[in-house]
Design an enzyme around this catalytic site. Structure first.
Site, PDB file in Angstrom:
ATOM      1  N   ASP A  11       0.857  -1.191   0.000  1.00  6.03           N
ATOM      2  CA  ASP A  11       0.000   0.000   0.000  1.00  6.03           C
ATOM      3  C   ASP A  11       0.887   1.233   0.000  1.00  6.03           C
ATOM      4  O   ASP A  11       1.749   1.382   0.863  1.00  6.03           O
ATOM      5  CB  ASP A  11      -0.888   0.030   1.244  1.00  6.03           C
ATOM      6  CG  ASP A  11      -2.017  -0.982   1.143  1.00  6.03           C
ATOM      7  OD1 ASP A  11      -2.213  -1.535   0.048  1.00  6.03           O
ATOM      8  OD2 ASP A  11      -2.685  -1.223   2.165  1.00  6.03           O
ATOM      9  N   ASP A 130     -14.024  -6.368  -5.121  1.00  4.52           N
ATOM     10  CA  ASP A 130     -14.262  -6.577  -3.691  1.00  4.52           C
ATOM     11  C   ASP A 130     -15.648  -7.189  -3.562  1.00  4.52           C
ATOM     12  O   ASP A 130     -16.643  -6.562  -3.934  1.00  4.52           O
ATOM     13  CB  ASP A 130     -14.225  -5.249  -2.926  1.00  4.52           C
ATOM     14  CG  ASP A 130     -12.838  -4.618  -2.949  1.00  4.52           C
ATOM     15  OD1 ASP A 130     -11.854  -5.355  -3.141  1.00  4.52           O
ATOM     16  OD2 ASP A 130     -12.747  -3.379  -2.792  1.00  4.52           O
TER      17      ASP A 130
END
Lengths: 252, 204
Positions: A11, A130
Protein backbone atom coordinates in the site's frame (compact mmCIF):
# COMPACT_ATOMS: atom_id res chain seq x y z
CA UNK A 1 6.45 -26.79 -14.64
CA UNK A 2 3.90 -24.00 -14.60
CA UNK A 3 3.78 -22.49 -11.13
CA UNK A 4 1.34 -20.81 -8.78
CA UNK A 5 2.28 -17.20 -8.03
CA UNK A 6 2.79 -15.57 -4.64
CA UNK A 7 2.26 -11.82 -4.75
CA UNK A 8 2.90 -9.33 -1.94
CA UNK A 9 0.80 -6.18 -2.00
CA UNK A 10 2.32 -2.83 -1.02
CA UNK A 11 0.00 0.00 0.00
CA UNK A 12 1.53 3.26 -1.13
CA UNK A 13 0.49 6.72 0.02
CA UNK A 14 2.18 9.85 -1.33
CA UNK A 15 4.96 7.66 -2.73
CA UNK A 16 5.72 5.88 0.55
CA UNK A 17 4.75 2.41 1.74
CA UNK A 18 2.30 2.62 4.59
CA UNK A 19 1.74 -0.11 7.16
CA UNK A 20 5.03 -0.65 8.90
CA UNK A 21 7.33 -3.48 8.05
CA UNK A 22 9.42 -5.77 10.17
CA UNK A 23 12.30 -6.22 7.79
CA UNK A 24 15.42 -5.58 9.82
CA UNK A 25 17.43 -5.51 6.62
CA UNK A 26 15.75 -2.37 5.36
CA UNK A 27 17.29 1.00 5.90
CA UNK A 28 13.97 2.68 5.32
CA UNK A 29 10.79 0.66 5.76
CA UNK A 30 8.78 3.26 3.87
CA UNK A 31 10.75 3.10 0.64
CA UNK A 32 8.67 1.15 -1.91
CA UNK A 33 11.62 0.25 -4.13
CA UNK A 34 13.74 -1.05 -1.27
CA UNK A 35 10.82 -3.19 -0.13
CA UNK A 36 10.15 -4.35 -3.71
CA UNK A 37 13.79 -5.40 -4.07
CA UNK A 38 13.60 -7.31 -0.79
CA UNK A 39 10.51 -9.18 -1.95
CA UNK A 40 12.22 -9.91 -5.27
CA UNK A 41 15.13 -11.51 -3.38
CA UNK A 42 12.62 -13.57 -1.39
CA UNK A 43 11.26 -14.92 -4.70
CA UNK A 44 8.04 -12.94 -4.93
CA UNK A 45 6.59 -13.77 -8.35
CA UNK A 46 5.04 -10.37 -8.95
CA UNK A 47 4.30 -7.21 -6.99
CA UNK A 48 1.17 -5.15 -6.60
CA UNK A 49 1.39 -1.48 -5.62
CA UNK A 50 -1.90 -0.13 -4.40
CA UNK A 51 -1.99 3.65 -4.44
CA UNK A 52 -4.08 4.92 -1.53
CA UNK A 53 -3.05 8.55 -1.94
CA UNK A 54 -6.11 10.60 -1.07
CA UNK A 55 -5.60 13.82 -2.95
CA UNK A 56 -5.12 14.14 -6.67
CA UNK A 57 -2.23 16.56 -6.35
CA UNK A 58 -0.01 13.82 -4.93
CA UNK A 59 -1.05 11.19 -7.46
CA UNK A 60 2.07 11.60 -9.54
CA UNK A 61 4.13 10.14 -6.69
CA UNK A 62 2.91 6.68 -7.76
CA UNK A 63 4.19 7.34 -11.28
CA UNK A 64 7.65 7.84 -9.81
CA UNK A 65 7.29 4.59 -7.84
CA UNK A 66 6.40 2.75 -11.06
CA UNK A 67 9.32 4.33 -12.85
CA UNK A 68 11.85 3.47 -10.17
CA UNK A 69 10.53 -0.05 -9.75
CA UNK A 70 10.69 -0.76 -13.50
CA UNK A 71 14.27 0.48 -13.59
CA UNK A 72 15.49 -1.53 -10.62
CA UNK A 73 13.34 -4.58 -9.97
CA UNK A 74 13.01 -7.01 -12.87
CA UNK A 75 9.82 -8.87 -12.07
CA UNK A 76 6.31 -7.97 -13.23
CA UNK A 77 4.30 -5.48 -11.24
CA UNK A 78 0.79 -4.06 -11.18
CA UNK A 79 -0.30 -0.58 -10.21
CA UNK A 80 -3.80 -0.09 -8.83
CA UNK A 81 -5.82 2.42 -6.90
CA UNK A 82 -7.29 5.60 -8.28
CA UNK A 83 -7.08 4.63 -11.96
CA UNK A 84 -10.02 6.45 -13.51
CA UNK A 85 -9.34 6.77 -17.24
CA UNK A 86 -7.53 5.15 -20.14
CA UNK A 87 -5.15 8.09 -19.95
CA UNK A 88 -4.34 7.15 -16.32
CA UNK A 89 -3.63 3.63 -17.55
CA UNK A 90 -1.34 4.91 -20.26
CA UNK A 91 0.56 7.04 -17.75
CA UNK A 92 1.24 4.04 -15.47
CA UNK A 93 2.21 1.72 -18.32
CA UNK A 94 4.50 4.36 -19.75
CA UNK A 95 6.12 4.70 -16.33
CA UNK A 96 6.95 1.00 -16.53
CA UNK A 97 4.05 -0.85 -14.91
CA UNK A 98 3.28 -4.20 -16.52
CA UNK A 99 -0.37 -4.26 -15.53
CA UNK A 100 -3.02 -1.88 -14.28
CA UNK A 101 -5.77 -2.81 -11.92
CA UNK A 102 -9.15 -1.09 -12.08
CA UNK A 103 -12.03 -1.41 -9.68
CA UNK A 104 -14.44 1.49 -9.10
CA UNK A 105 -13.88 3.11 -12.49
CA UNK A 106 -14.70 -0.18 -14.24
CA UNK A 107 -17.96 -0.60 -12.32
CA UNK A 108 -19.00 2.98 -13.07
CA UNK A 109 -18.08 2.67 -16.74
CA UNK A 110 -17.24 -0.87 -17.92
CA UNK A 111 -16.12 0.46 -21.31
CA UNK A 112 -12.79 1.44 -19.70
CA UNK A 113 -11.96 -2.30 -19.63
CA UNK A 114 -12.67 -2.68 -23.32
CA UNK A 115 -10.81 0.44 -24.31
CA UNK A 116 -7.82 -0.41 -22.13
CA UNK A 117 -7.65 -3.97 -23.46
CA UNK A 118 -7.86 -2.77 -27.06
CA UNK A 119 -5.16 -0.16 -26.58
CA UNK A 120 -2.71 -2.01 -24.35
CA UNK A 121 -3.62 -5.70 -24.61
CA UNK A 122 -5.81 -7.66 -22.24
CA UNK A 123 -2.83 -9.03 -20.33
CA UNK A 124 -2.38 -5.47 -18.94
CA UNK A 125 -5.88 -5.13 -17.55
CA UNK A 126 -6.50 -6.58 -14.11
CA UNK A 127 -10.02 -6.29 -12.76
CA UNK A 128 -9.98 -5.80 -9.00
CA UNK A 129 -13.18 -6.96 -7.32
CA UNK A 130 -14.26 -6.58 -3.69
CA UNK A 131 -17.00 -9.12 -3.02
CA UNK A 132 -19.21 -9.87 -0.02
CA UNK A 133 -21.52 -12.83 0.48
CA UNK A 134 -25.22 -12.02 0.24
CA UNK A 135 -26.66 -15.53 0.04
CA UNK A 136 -25.77 -19.15 -0.51
CA UNK A 137 -23.30 -19.21 -3.41
CA UNK A 138 -24.03 -15.59 -4.11
CA UNK A 139 -21.81 -12.54 -3.67
CA UNK A 140 -22.27 -8.85 -4.31
CA UNK A 141 -19.54 -6.44 -5.33
CA UNK A 142 -18.69 -3.39 -3.22
CA UNK A 143 -16.86 -0.18 -3.98
CA UNK A 144 -14.66 2.22 -2.06
CA UNK A 145 -12.95 -0.43 0.01
CA UNK A 146 -16.24 -2.09 0.95
CA UNK A 147 -18.16 0.99 1.96
CA UNK A 148 -20.47 1.28 -1.01
CA UNK A 149 -22.94 -1.38 -2.15
CA UNK A 150 -23.70 -1.82 -5.82
CA UNK A 151 -26.33 -4.52 -6.05
CA UNK A 152 -24.18 -6.16 -8.76
CA UNK A 153 -23.68 -9.92 -8.65
CA UNK A 154 -20.00 -10.84 -8.46
CA UNK A 155 -20.08 -13.82 -10.83
CA UNK A 156 -22.07 -11.93 -13.46
CA UNK A 157 -19.69 -8.99 -13.16
CA UNK A 158 -16.46 -10.94 -13.60
CA UNK A 159 -17.90 -12.78 -16.61
CA UNK A 160 -18.88 -9.49 -18.20
CA UNK A 161 -15.51 -7.92 -17.41
CA UNK A 162 -13.62 -10.82 -18.99
CA UNK A 163 -15.84 -10.58 -22.08
CA UNK A 164 -14.92 -6.91 -22.26
CA UNK A 165 -11.21 -7.69 -22.06
CA UNK A 166 -10.05 -8.11 -18.46
CA UNK A 167 -7.01 -10.40 -18.52
CA UNK A 168 -6.90 -11.29 -14.85
CA UNK A 169 -9.12 -11.01 -11.75
CA UNK A 170 -7.80 -9.75 -8.42
CA UNK A 171 -10.49 -11.01 -6.08
CA UNK A 172 -10.78 -9.74 -2.50
CA UNK A 173 -13.29 -11.26 -0.13
CA UNK A 174 -14.73 -8.58 2.14
CA UNK A 175 -15.82 -11.34 4.50
CA UNK A 176 -12.35 -12.85 4.84
CA UNK A 177 -10.18 -9.74 4.53
CA UNK A 178 -8.43 -8.86 7.77
CA UNK A 179 -9.70 -11.95 9.64
CA UNK A 180 -6.56 -14.08 9.21
CA UNK A 181 -8.97 -17.04 9.13
CA UNK A 182 -8.14 -18.05 5.60
CA UNK A 183 -9.05 -17.07 2.06
CA UNK A 184 -12.67 -17.33 0.95
CA UNK A 185 -12.59 -20.72 -0.76
CA UNK A 186 -16.19 -20.91 -2.11
CA UNK A 187 -15.99 -17.38 -3.57
CA UNK A 188 -12.58 -17.92 -5.15
CA UNK A 189 -13.59 -21.24 -6.61
CA UNK A 190 -16.85 -19.86 -8.00
CA UNK A 191 -15.03 -17.00 -9.73
CA UNK A 192 -12.19 -19.18 -10.99
CA UNK A 193 -14.68 -21.63 -12.51
CA UNK A 194 -16.71 -18.82 -14.07
CA UNK A 195 -13.87 -17.26 -16.10
CA UNK A 196 -10.98 -18.52 -18.24
CA UNK A 197 -8.46 -15.93 -17.05
CA UNK A 198 -6.19 -16.22 -13.99
CA UNK A 199 -7.66 -15.40 -10.59
CA UNK A 200 -5.57 -13.89 -7.78
CA UNK A 201 -7.11 -14.58 -4.37
CA UNK A 202 -6.82 -11.89 -1.73
CA UNK A 203 -7.89 -11.43 1.87
CA UNK A 204 -7.70 -13.65 4.92
CA UNK A 205 -4.21 -15.16 4.93
CA UNK A 206 -3.12 -16.05 8.47
CA UNK A 207 -1.61 -19.54 8.32
CA UNK A 208 0.48 -21.44 5.79
CA UNK A 209 -2.41 -23.86 5.15
CA UNK A 210 -4.52 -20.96 3.93
CA UNK A 211 -2.28 -20.49 0.90
CA UNK A 212 -2.45 -24.19 0.09
CA UNK A 213 -6.23 -24.34 0.49
CA UNK A 214 -7.05 -21.46 -1.83
CA UNK A 215 -4.57 -22.61 -4.51
CA UNK A 216 -5.96 -26.16 -4.52
CA UNK A 217 -9.56 -26.29 -3.32
CA UNK A 218 -10.17 -22.64 -4.23
CA UNK A 219 -8.64 -23.11 -7.71
CA UNK A 220 -6.81 -19.77 -7.50
CA UNK A 221 -3.89 -19.21 -9.87
CA UNK A 222 -2.11 -16.82 -7.55
CA UNK A 223 -2.38 -15.49 -4.00
CA UNK A 224 -1.96 -11.97 -2.76
CA UNK A 225 -1.12 -11.05 0.82
CA UNK A 226 0.02 -7.93 2.59
CA UNK A 227 0.28 -7.93 6.36
CA UNK A 228 1.59 -11.50 6.87
CA UNK A 229 4.55 -10.58 4.67
CA UNK A 230 5.03 -6.99 5.85
CA UNK A 231 5.08 -7.94 9.51
CA UNK A 232 7.32 -10.89 8.86
CA UNK A 233 4.87 -13.53 10.05
CA UNK A 234 6.00 -15.57 7.07
CA UNK A 235 8.56 -14.90 4.45
CA UNK A 236 7.55 -15.50 0.85
CA UNK A 237 10.18 -18.20 0.61
CA UNK A 238 8.69 -19.93 3.64
CA UNK A 239 5.24 -19.97 2.02
CA UNK A 240 6.74 -21.34 -1.17
CA UNK A 241 8.71 -24.04 0.60
CA UNK A 242 5.58 -25.08 2.46
CA UNK A 243 3.54 -25.22 -0.77
CA UNK A 244 6.27 -27.20 -2.50
CA UNK A 245 6.37 -29.72 0.36
CA UNK A 246 2.66 -30.29 -0.23
CA UNK A 247 3.07 -30.81 -3.96
CA UNK A 248 2.12 -27.37 -5.30
CA UNK A 249 4.44 -26.16 -8.06
CA UNK A 250 6.18 -22.91 -7.14
CA UNK A 251 9.25 -21.06 -8.38
CA UNK A 252 12.08 -21.47 -5.90
CA UNK B 1 26.37 -0.23 -29.14
CA UNK B 2 23.15 -2.16 -28.50
CA UNK B 3 20.07 -0.83 -30.28
CA UNK B 4 16.66 -1.61 -28.83
CA UNK B 5 14.20 -1.17 -31.67
CA UNK B 6 11.28 1.07 -30.70
CA UNK B 7 8.62 0.81 -33.38
CA UNK B 8 5.82 2.05 -31.17
CA UNK B 9 4.54 -1.11 -29.53
CA UNK B 10 4.36 -1.18 -25.77
CA UNK B 11 6.60 0.10 -23.07
CA UNK B 12 10.28 -0.67 -23.50
CA UNK B 13 11.53 1.03 -20.37
CA UNK B 14 12.24 -2.18 -18.45
CA UNK B 15 13.84 -3.76 -21.50
CA UNK B 16 16.15 -0.79 -21.87
CA UNK B 17 17.02 -0.74 -18.15
CA UNK B 18 17.70 -4.47 -18.05
CA UNK B 19 20.14 -4.31 -20.98
CA UNK B 20 21.69 -1.12 -19.57
CA UNK B 21 22.65 -3.09 -16.44
CA UNK B 22 25.34 -4.80 -18.52
CA UNK B 23 26.32 -2.15 -21.03
CA UNK B 24 26.87 1.60 -20.93
CA UNK B 25 25.96 1.83 -24.57
CA UNK B 26 22.29 0.88 -24.92
CA UNK B 27 20.03 3.03 -27.10
CA UNK B 28 16.28 2.84 -27.42
CA UNK B 29 15.86 3.93 -31.00
CA UNK B 30 13.40 4.74 -33.76
CA UNK B 31 16.20 5.37 -36.25
CA UNK B 32 17.28 3.02 -39.03
CA UNK B 33 20.64 4.76 -38.99
CA UNK B 34 21.25 3.87 -35.36
CA UNK B 35 20.27 0.25 -36.03
CA UNK B 36 22.72 0.17 -38.96
CA UNK B 37 25.50 1.40 -36.69
CA UNK B 38 24.66 -0.92 -33.78
CA UNK B 39 26.77 -3.95 -32.89
CA UNK B 40 23.73 -5.81 -31.55
CA UNK B 41 20.01 -5.36 -32.06
CA UNK B 42 17.10 -6.17 -29.75
CA UNK B 43 13.64 -6.58 -31.28
CA UNK B 44 10.88 -6.50 -28.64
CA UNK B 45 7.18 -6.86 -29.31
CA UNK B 46 3.96 -6.68 -27.34
CA UNK B 47 0.34 -7.15 -28.34
CA UNK B 48 -1.07 -8.74 -31.46
CA UNK B 49 1.08 -10.20 -34.26
CA UNK B 50 -0.70 -8.15 -36.96
CA UNK B 51 -0.40 -4.83 -35.13
CA UNK B 52 3.26 -5.48 -34.40
CA UNK B 53 4.08 -6.38 -37.99
CA UNK B 54 2.14 -3.41 -39.38
CA UNK B 55 3.86 -0.96 -37.03
CA UNK B 56 7.22 -2.51 -37.71
CA UNK B 57 6.80 -2.14 -41.47
CA UNK B 58 5.32 1.35 -41.27
CA UNK B 59 8.13 2.53 -38.97
CA UNK B 60 10.64 1.91 -41.72
CA UNK B 61 12.79 -0.01 -39.24
CA UNK B 62 12.07 -3.45 -40.66
CA UNK B 63 14.62 -3.11 -43.44
CA UNK B 64 17.30 -1.97 -41.01
CA UNK B 65 16.67 -4.97 -38.76
CA UNK B 66 16.74 -7.31 -41.76
CA UNK B 67 20.07 -5.77 -42.80
CA UNK B 68 21.41 -6.50 -39.29
CA UNK B 69 20.21 -10.11 -39.67
CA UNK B 70 21.88 -10.45 -43.06
CA UNK B 71 25.10 -8.79 -41.88
CA UNK B 72 25.45 -11.40 -39.14
CA UNK B 73 24.96 -8.99 -36.26
CA UNK B 74 23.57 -10.59 -33.14
CA UNK B 75 19.81 -9.93 -33.11
CA UNK B 76 17.58 -10.89 -30.20
CA UNK B 77 13.78 -11.01 -30.39
CA UNK B 78 11.54 -10.95 -27.34
CA UNK B 79 7.94 -12.22 -27.08
CA UNK B 80 6.02 -11.03 -30.20
CA UNK B 81 9.50 -10.07 -31.43
CA UNK B 82 10.11 -13.83 -31.63
CA UNK B 83 6.76 -14.51 -33.27
CA UNK B 84 7.18 -12.01 -36.11
CA UNK B 85 10.46 -13.73 -37.05
CA UNK B 86 8.31 -16.64 -38.34
CA UNK B 87 6.31 -16.79 -41.57
CA UNK B 88 2.91 -15.88 -40.16
CA UNK B 89 0.44 -16.30 -37.33
CA UNK B 90 -3.03 -17.71 -36.81
CA UNK B 91 -3.70 -14.54 -34.85
CA UNK B 92 -3.47 -12.35 -37.96
CA UNK B 93 -3.80 -14.67 -40.97
CA UNK B 94 -3.58 -11.90 -43.59
CA UNK B 95 -0.27 -10.53 -42.39
CA UNK B 96 3.06 -12.04 -43.32
CA UNK B 97 5.89 -12.33 -40.83
CA UNK B 98 9.58 -11.73 -41.49
CA UNK B 99 10.17 -15.35 -42.41
CA UNK B 100 13.62 -15.49 -40.81
CA UNK B 101 12.52 -18.86 -39.41
CA UNK B 102 10.30 -21.37 -41.18
CA UNK B 103 6.99 -22.20 -39.53
CA UNK B 104 3.80 -20.62 -38.24
CA UNK B 105 2.66 -19.17 -34.93
CA UNK B 106 -0.37 -20.93 -33.49
CA UNK B 107 -2.77 -20.51 -30.60
CA UNK B 108 -1.71 -22.45 -27.51
CA UNK B 109 -3.73 -25.64 -27.24
CA UNK B 110 -4.16 -26.20 -23.51
CA UNK B 111 -7.58 -27.68 -22.74
CA UNK B 112 -8.62 -26.95 -19.16
CA UNK B 113 -5.89 -24.34 -18.68
CA UNK B 114 -6.27 -20.60 -18.73
CA UNK B 115 -5.20 -18.49 -21.69
CA UNK B 116 -2.98 -16.47 -21.82
CA UNK B 117 -0.18 -18.59 -20.48
CA UNK B 118 0.69 -16.03 -17.83
CA UNK B 119 3.26 -16.50 -15.11
CA UNK B 120 6.42 -18.42 -14.30
CA UNK B 121 7.24 -21.67 -16.01
CA UNK B 122 10.40 -23.76 -16.17
CA UNK B 123 12.49 -24.33 -19.29
CA UNK B 124 13.99 -27.44 -20.78
CA UNK B 125 17.12 -26.28 -22.55
CA UNK B 126 18.27 -27.93 -25.76
CA UNK B 127 22.05 -28.38 -25.67
CA UNK B 128 22.57 -29.15 -29.36
CA UNK B 129 22.08 -25.88 -31.13
CA UNK B 130 23.72 -23.69 -33.75
CA UNK B 131 23.83 -20.21 -32.30
CA UNK B 132 26.61 -17.64 -32.06
CA UNK B 133 25.62 -16.65 -28.53
CA UNK B 134 24.54 -19.15 -25.89
CA UNK B 135 21.80 -17.37 -23.94
CA UNK B 136 21.72 -20.09 -21.32
CA UNK B 137 25.42 -20.16 -20.45
CA UNK B 138 26.01 -20.56 -16.70
CA UNK B 139 22.30 -20.85 -16.02
CA UNK B 140 21.00 -23.59 -13.76
CA UNK B 141 19.04 -26.52 -15.11
CA UNK B 142 15.32 -25.95 -15.72
CA UNK B 143 15.29 -22.24 -14.83
CA UNK B 144 12.02 -20.42 -14.22
CA UNK B 145 11.14 -17.53 -16.52
CA UNK B 146 8.11 -15.26 -16.96
CA UNK B 147 5.68 -15.75 -19.86
CA UNK B 148 2.65 -13.79 -21.08
CA UNK B 149 1.30 -15.07 -24.39
CA UNK B 150 -1.59 -16.83 -26.08
CA UNK B 151 0.23 -17.91 -29.24
CA UNK B 152 3.50 -19.72 -29.79
CA UNK B 153 5.77 -20.57 -32.68
CA UNK B 154 5.87 -24.01 -34.31
CA UNK B 155 9.29 -24.11 -36.04
CA UNK B 156 9.60 -26.39 -39.06
CA UNK B 157 13.27 -27.00 -38.30
CA UNK B 158 13.35 -28.52 -34.85
CA UNK B 159 17.06 -27.83 -34.46
CA UNK B 160 16.38 -24.10 -34.05
CA UNK B 161 14.51 -24.75 -30.79
CA UNK B 162 16.76 -23.59 -27.96
CA UNK B 163 14.34 -24.17 -25.10
CA UNK B 164 10.83 -25.46 -24.49
CA UNK B 165 8.31 -25.26 -21.72
CA UNK B 166 5.09 -27.17 -21.06
CA UNK B 167 1.66 -25.58 -20.79
CA UNK B 168 -0.95 -28.10 -21.85
CA UNK B 169 1.39 -28.91 -24.72
CA UNK B 170 5.03 -28.29 -25.49
CA UNK B 171 5.62 -24.55 -25.91
CA UNK B 172 8.46 -23.08 -27.97
CA UNK B 173 10.24 -20.90 -25.40
CA UNK B 174 13.36 -19.85 -27.30
CA UNK B 175 14.67 -20.27 -30.84
CA UNK B 176 17.85 -19.39 -32.63
CA UNK B 177 20.13 -20.00 -35.55
CA UNK B 178 23.54 -18.42 -36.04
CA UNK B 179 23.26 -14.71 -35.20
CA UNK B 180 19.49 -14.58 -34.61
CA UNK B 181 18.02 -15.67 -31.29
CA UNK B 182 14.69 -15.03 -29.65
CA UNK B 183 12.74 -15.77 -26.50
CA UNK B 184 8.99 -16.15 -26.13
CA UNK B 185 9.30 -15.36 -22.43
CA UNK B 186 10.29 -11.96 -21.03
CA UNK B 187 13.90 -12.02 -19.80
CA UNK B 188 13.51 -8.42 -18.58
CA UNK B 189 10.77 -9.65 -16.22
CA UNK B 190 12.35 -12.95 -15.20
CA UNK B 191 14.33 -11.81 -12.16
CA UNK B 192 17.95 -12.90 -11.76
CA UNK B 193 17.67 -15.68 -14.35
CA UNK B 194 16.35 -13.23 -16.93
CA UNK B 195 19.12 -10.78 -16.18
CA UNK B 196 21.71 -13.55 -16.65
CA UNK B 197 20.19 -14.33 -20.06
CA UNK B 198 20.43 -10.66 -21.02
CA UNK B 199 24.01 -10.53 -19.73
CA UNK B 200 24.86 -13.52 -21.92
CA UNK B 201 23.50 -11.71 -24.97
CA UNK B 202 25.28 -8.46 -24.13
CA UNK B 203 28.63 -10.09 -23.38
CA UNK B 204 28.41 -13.03 -25.80
Amino acid sequence: MYTKRIIPCLDVKNGRVVKGTNFVSLRDAGDPIELAATYDKEMADELVFLDITASNEHRDTIVKVANDCAAQVFIPFTIGGGIRTVSDMRKMLKAGADKISVNTAAVKDPSIIKEGAEKFGRQCIVLAVDAKRNGENSWEIYLNGGRTTTGIDCIEWVKKAVDLGAGEILLTSMDADGTKNGYDIPLTRAVSEAVNVPVIASGGAGKLEHFYDVLTEGKADAVLAASVFHYGQFSIRQVKEYLKSRGVEVRL
Amino acid sequence: MIAIVDYGVGNLYSVEKAFAKFSDDVILTQSADVIDKADKVVLPGVGAFGDCMKNFKASGLMDAVMRAVENNKPVMGICVGLQIMFEGSEESPDIKGLGIFKGMVRKINAPGLKIPHMGWNSLTINENTHVDINLFKNIRKNPYVYFVHSYHAMPEDKFIILATSVYGEEITAAVGKNNVIATQFHPEKSGDIGLSIIKNFVEG
